[in-house]
Write an enzyme that holds these catalytic residues in place. Structure first.
Site, PDB file in Angstrom:
ATOM      1  N   CYS A   1      18.068  31.857 -54.943  1.00 22.27           N
ATOM      2  CA  CYS A   1      17.274  31.589 -56.411  1.00 22.27           C
ATOM      3  C   CYS A   1      16.175  32.347 -56.485  1.00 22.27           C
ATOM      4  CB  CYS A   1      16.867  30.155 -56.260  1.00 22.27           C
ATOM      5  SG  CYS A   1      18.171  28.695 -55.652  1.00 22.27           S
TER       6      CYS A   1
ATOM      7  N   LYS B   1      34.473  40.781 -63.546  1.00 20.44           N
ATOM      8  CA  LYS B   1      34.006  40.179 -62.325  1.00 20.44           C
ATOM      9  C   LYS B   1      34.867  38.993 -61.892  1.00 20.44           C
ATOM     10  CE  LYS B   1      31.733  39.396 -58.845  1.00 20.44           C
ATOM     11  NZ  LYS B   1      31.872  40.399 -57.556  1.00 20.44           N
TER      12      LYS B   1
ATOM     13  N   TRP C   1      20.527  29.170 -58.021  1.00 23.23           N
ATOM     14  CA  TRP C   1      21.942  29.416 -57.579  1.00 23.23           C
ATOM     15  C   TRP C   1      22.325  28.407 -56.706  1.00 23.23           C
ATOM     16  CZ3 TRP C   1      25.820  32.816 -58.533  1.00 23.23           C
ATOM     17  CH2 TRP C   1      26.783  32.684 -57.550  1.00 23.23           C
TER      18      TRP C   1
ATOM     19  N   ASN D   1      13.849  28.256 -52.436  1.00 18.25           N
ATOM     20  CA  ASN D   1      14.958  29.227 -52.629  1.00 18.25           C
ATOM     21  C   ASN D   1      14.987  29.243 -51.099  1.00 18.25           C
ATOM     22  OD1 ASN D   1      16.757  31.201 -52.432  1.00 18.25           O
ATOM     23  ND2 ASN D   1      15.329  32.742 -52.206  1.00 18.25           N
ATOM     24  N   GLY D   2      16.536  28.919 -50.614  1.00 18.07           N
ATOM     25  CA  GLY D   2      16.833  28.841 -49.258  1.00 18.07           C
ATOM     26  C   GLY D   2      17.737  27.613 -49.060  1.00 18.07           C
TER      27      GLY D   2
ATOM     28  N   HIS E   1      57.760  55.459 -41.186  1.00 19.71           N
ATOM     29  CA  HIS E   1      58.978  55.237 -41.834  1.00 19.71           C
ATOM     30  C   HIS E   1      59.261  55.601 -43.217  1.00 19.71           C
ATOM     31  CE1 HIS E   1      60.120  52.754 -38.410  1.00 19.71           C
ATOM     32  NE2 HIS E   1      58.886  52.326 -38.215  1.00 19.71           N
TER      33      HIS E   1
ATOM     34  N   ARG F   1      19.484  36.626 -59.650  1.00 17.65           N
ATOM     35  CA  ARG F   1      19.350  35.891 -58.624  1.00 17.65           C
ATOM     36  C   ARG F   1      20.107  34.278 -58.607  1.00 17.65           C
ATOM     37  NH1 ARG F   1      15.882  38.005 -54.534  1.00 17.65           N
ATOM     38  NH2 ARG F   1      15.666  36.160 -53.409  1.00 17.65           N
TER      39      ARG F   1
ATOM     40  N   GLU G   1      41.141  46.489 -47.737  1.00 15.41           N
ATOM     41  CA  GLU G   1      39.806  46.290 -48.526  1.00 15.41           C
ATOM     42  C   GLU G   1      39.323  47.635 -48.745  1.00 15.41           C
ATOM     43  OE1 GLU G   1      38.816  44.191 -50.260  1.00 15.41           O
ATOM     44  OE2 GLU G   1      36.810  44.589 -50.530  1.00 15.41           O
TER      45      GLU G   1
ATOM     46  N   LYS H   1      38.292  49.051 -52.392  1.00 16.65           N
ATOM     47  CA  LYS H   1      36.924  49.406 -52.994  1.00 16.65           C
ATOM     48  C   LYS H   1      37.069  50.893 -53.429  1.00 16.65           C
ATOM     49  CE  LYS H   1      35.009  46.446 -53.115  1.00 16.65           C
ATOM     50  NZ  LYS H   1      35.908  45.465 -53.018  1.00 16.65           N
TER      51      LYS H   1
ATOM     52  N   GLU I   1      38.979  50.977 -56.804  1.00 17.65           N
ATOM     53  CA  GLU I   1      38.293  50.143 -58.181  1.00 17.65           C
ATOM     54  C   GLU I   1      37.026  50.643 -58.671  1.00 17.65           C
ATOM     55  OE1 GLU I   1      37.386  45.995 -57.792  1.00 17.65           O
ATOM     56  OE2 GLU I   1      36.992  46.250 -55.564  1.00 17.65           O
TER      57      GLU I   1
HETATM   58  C1  AGP Z   1      37.290  42.654 -55.809  1.00 16.90           C
HETATM   59  O1  AGP Z   1      36.294  43.867 -55.638  1.00 16.90           O
HETATM   60  C2  AGP Z   1      37.709  42.618 -57.003  1.00 16.90           C
HETATM   61  N1  AGP Z   1      36.930  42.522 -57.929  1.00 16.90           N
HETATM   62  C3  AGP Z   1      38.914  41.754 -57.304  1.00 16.90           C
HETATM   63  O2  AGP Z   1      40.070  42.179 -56.404  1.00 16.90           O
HETATM   64  C4  AGP Z   1      38.339  40.277 -56.963  1.00 16.90           C
HETATM   65  O3  AGP Z   1      38.423  40.271 -55.411  1.00 16.90           O
HETATM   66  C5  AGP Z   1      39.494  39.371 -57.288  1.00 16.90           C
HETATM   67  O4  AGP Z   1      39.636  39.359 -58.581  1.00 16.90           O
HETATM   68  C6  AGP Z   1      39.478  37.850 -56.890  1.00 16.90           C
HETATM   69  O5  AGP Z   1      38.283  37.474 -57.444  1.00 16.90           O
HETATM   70  P1  AGP Z   1      37.761  35.927 -56.696  1.00 16.90           P
HETATM   71  O6  AGP Z   1      37.477  36.050 -55.359  1.00 16.90           O
HETATM   72  O7  AGP Z   1      36.521  35.365 -57.636  1.00 16.90           O
HETATM   73  O8  AGP Z   1      38.734  34.775 -56.995  1.00 16.90           O
END
Ligand code: AGP
Length: 612
Positions: A2, A607, A76, A102-103, A507, A27, A484, A488, A491
């Site tokens: 928060c 997001k 938050w 906050n915490g 293969h 935050r 992952e 990263k 994207e």
């Molecule tokens: C991850 O860096 C991406 N922004 C995306 O793959 C994300 O993980 C995916 O859309 C799932 O989102 P969520 O965890 O909010 O469900």
């Protein structure tokens, strides 16, 4: 996480608080509130659910709050969903005290129970409210507010940054800090508290950082700081050098980098309330042993990075539980007539808790009788609300589109849950259980050592940012980790990348390896290092450059094999990916930086993907 801001001085407090909160909304933005105290009006509280704009509109519709001492808060949510009542500031039942927090107060249930038996009436579902109520209760024995504050702090367990106002001391603001950031700002005839400098940089650049256990008393006359034994402390002052725009990100160039660096703290928030005296505890779950024993299959359902958490989780959970674990892309799961029934445990993993594919998969699984457990970061999100049980990661708001701290906290939480479940079912090896829990306690500090040196990733990025395809290979947990790392990179830098089980490369895909191709070879899973080493030799013999990632134990051997070697501290194998992901995040970040990409808002992405 928060946002807190406080003011004492000669100017009206409310406008200063609102302006400060604007810089703290990153935050937390579930709700916001202010408290202002004055000799004539006492404690005046205005707070509401929603973004800061909702609070601003509410204040604009009312007479101005009178007073030059006040507190502000953006929330938050952790305990208690986002609504008006659960917003901060919280006021004690007789209105003598207002606090912002906050915490997480880990022993709030015990304190609340004690106060309820004393006849105290609570208004909210939050952990934070116990601080206000306990403070007022302690005023019965301590007329001096500072005495009451110290009496309360002795009772609290967990993390807190606190701002406190007392109705009968309209000239004073008290602050306390333990395991959650809080700083003091020094102006001319005025002083401030804030979660970070962004909230007050428009008024002063002179700050000092409160340490754990310290208590500060702010009045127009100045600031006094005391340690946990109430001994006066002389605080060192620092000058903030940031420009205001950069300060939005707490001085970092990008939210993504800030959130990478916040991971040790985020892990602490996830781990510490659930690890007590070496035992894993999940008080927030109502999953009795017979229900746990009933499950004969586990589904891990998610999208994107959350799906990659599931890919890693499969290895750990099957190892702990000896139960079949199926990892499913939510977008495929929902249309595949999944074999879910009443004996299925379906774990839906989601940072936002709003991803449509994951939401739809949840409903499909529920309709087939599965028990739905959500691992989410956003409290009160749709997936959280529709699940039978919820484990919150408490990573704090994640602003960058590319997830980092949410991924890391999901990963450690899923590992913890799997081991907890195995122990409940009598399937956990006691030595292994002890080894994992011992390493859990050390994990945030070990991650801090990985994040301390970013120079090597900047160097590697300068060597490889112009490549148009980068491969990630690994075995077992390293294979899942590579997924992952590859995402990263893709994207935020727009470089094509593929992640392969190292044993699978030969293969077919190895045909793409040619002189100069970059292969990131992950070999942090010690048991299969020799196998990974063979795969490194295979790609090097075809001219590849290899960046090898391994643990300190295997550094000498990797240095014999790879073009460049990266290492992370050794930890328990089940937790090794929580350290291994950080180099991959930083590598991707610096490559994107070199390429001038819009790191926090990559093209075509959002997001939270709330469409099919
Ligand atoms: C991850 O860096 C991406 N922004 C995306 O793959 C994300 O993980 C995916 O859309 C799932 O989102 P969520 O965890 O909010 O469900």
């Amino acid at each position: 996480m928060c946002g807190i801001v406080g003011y004492t001085g000669n100017a009206p407090a409310a406008p200063i608080l609102l302006e400060g909160l604007e810089h703290l909304e990153y935050r937390g933005y579930d709700s916001a509130g202010v408290a202002v105290v004055s000799p004539d009006k006492g404690l005046q509280i205005q707070k509401c659910k929603g973004r800061l704009q909702a609070l601003r509109e509410k204040l604009d519709s009312l007479p101005p709050l009178e007073g030059t001492v006040g507190l502000g808060h953006t929330r938050w949510a952790t305990h208690g969903e986002p609504n008006d009542v659960n917003s901060h500031p919280h006021v004690s039942q007789n209105g003598r005290v207002a606090i912002v927090h906050n915490g997480i107060i880990e022993n709030y249930a015990e304190i609340k129970d004690f106060l309820l038996h004393k006849g105290v009436r609570f208004r909210s579902d939050t952990d934070s409210e116990v601080v206000a109520q306990l403070l007022e209760y302690c005023f019965t024995d301590h007329s001096d507010p500072l005495d009451a504050v110290y009496a309360v702090l002795e009772r609290l367990e967990g993390a807190y940054a606190l701002g406190i106002l007392c109705a009968d001391r309209p000239d004073m603001l008290i602050a306390a800090r333990k395991d959650a950031p809080l700083l003091i700002g020094y102006g001319g005839g005025e002083s401030f508290i804030a979660s970070d400098a962004t909230a007050i940089i428009a008024h002063t650049r002179q700050v000092s950082y409160m340490e754990d256990g310290e208590v500060a008393v702010l009045t127009r006359a100045g600031v006094q700081v005391f340690d946990q034994y109430r001994r006066p402390v002389e605080k060192q002052r620092h000058t903030i050098e940031w420009d205001v725009s950069a300060a939005e990100k707490g001085g970092y160039a990008h939210f993504m980098f800030k959130e990478i660096m916040e991971q040790p703290e985020a892990l602490r928030q996830t781990i510490s309330p659930r690890l007590r005296d070496g035992r894993l505890v999940f008080d927030e779950l109502e999953l009795p042993e017979d229900r746990l024993r009933d499950f004969d299959r586990i589904f891990l359902v998610a999208c994107g990075s959350s799906y990659h958490v599931g890919m890693l989780g499969k290895y750990n959970l099957e190892r702990f539980l000896r139960l079949p674990v199926e990892v499913c892309l939510a977008s495929e799961f929902r249309y595949s007539s999944p074999l879910v029934d009443e004996r299925s445990l379906v774990i839906v993993i989601s940072q936002s808790g709003e991803t449509l594919d994951s939401m739809a998969a949840l409903r499909e699984a529920k309709a087939r009788g599965g028990y739905i457990l959500a691992i989410v970061n956003v409290v009160g999100s749709s997936i959280a609300r529709e699940s039978d049980g919820v484990l919150y990661t408490w990573a704090g708001p994640e602003i960058a589109v590319a997830t980092t701290k949410a991924y890391s906290t999901q990963l450690v939480l899923l590992t913890m849950f799997g081991l907890w479940m195995a122990e409940k079912l009598g399937r956990a090896d006691p030595e292994d259980y002890a080894a994992v829990t011992a390493e859990l306690a050390l994990l945030p500090a070990k991650l801090e050592t990985v994040l301390a040196d970013t120079g090597v990733y900047q160097y590697l990025a300068s060597q490889y940012f112009n490549h148009d395809c980068i491969f990630y290979i690994g075995r077992n947990l390293d294979y899942a980790l590579g997924l992952e790392g590859s995402l990263k990179l893709k994207e935020i830098s727009y470089i094509h990348s593929e992640s392969y089980a190292a044993g699978e490369l030969k293969h077919g895909t190895i045909s793409l390896i040619e002189p100069g191709t970059l292969v990131v070879a992950l070999a942090t899973y010690g048991q299969l290092f020799d196998k990974a080493a063979s795969n490194i030799v295979e790609v090097k013999s075809r001219g590849a450059d290899v960046v090898g990632l391994t643990t300190e134990s295997f550094r000498p051997r990797m240095e014999q094999l790879a073009t460049h070697t990266l290492t992370i501290p050794d930890t328990h194998p089940a937790l090794q990916p929580n350290l291994g992901v950080a180099p991959l995040q930083l590598f991707a970040y610096y490559i994107a930086l070199q390429r001038g990409c819009d790191i926090d808002k990559p093209k075509n992405l959002a997001k939270s993907v709330t469409v099919e």
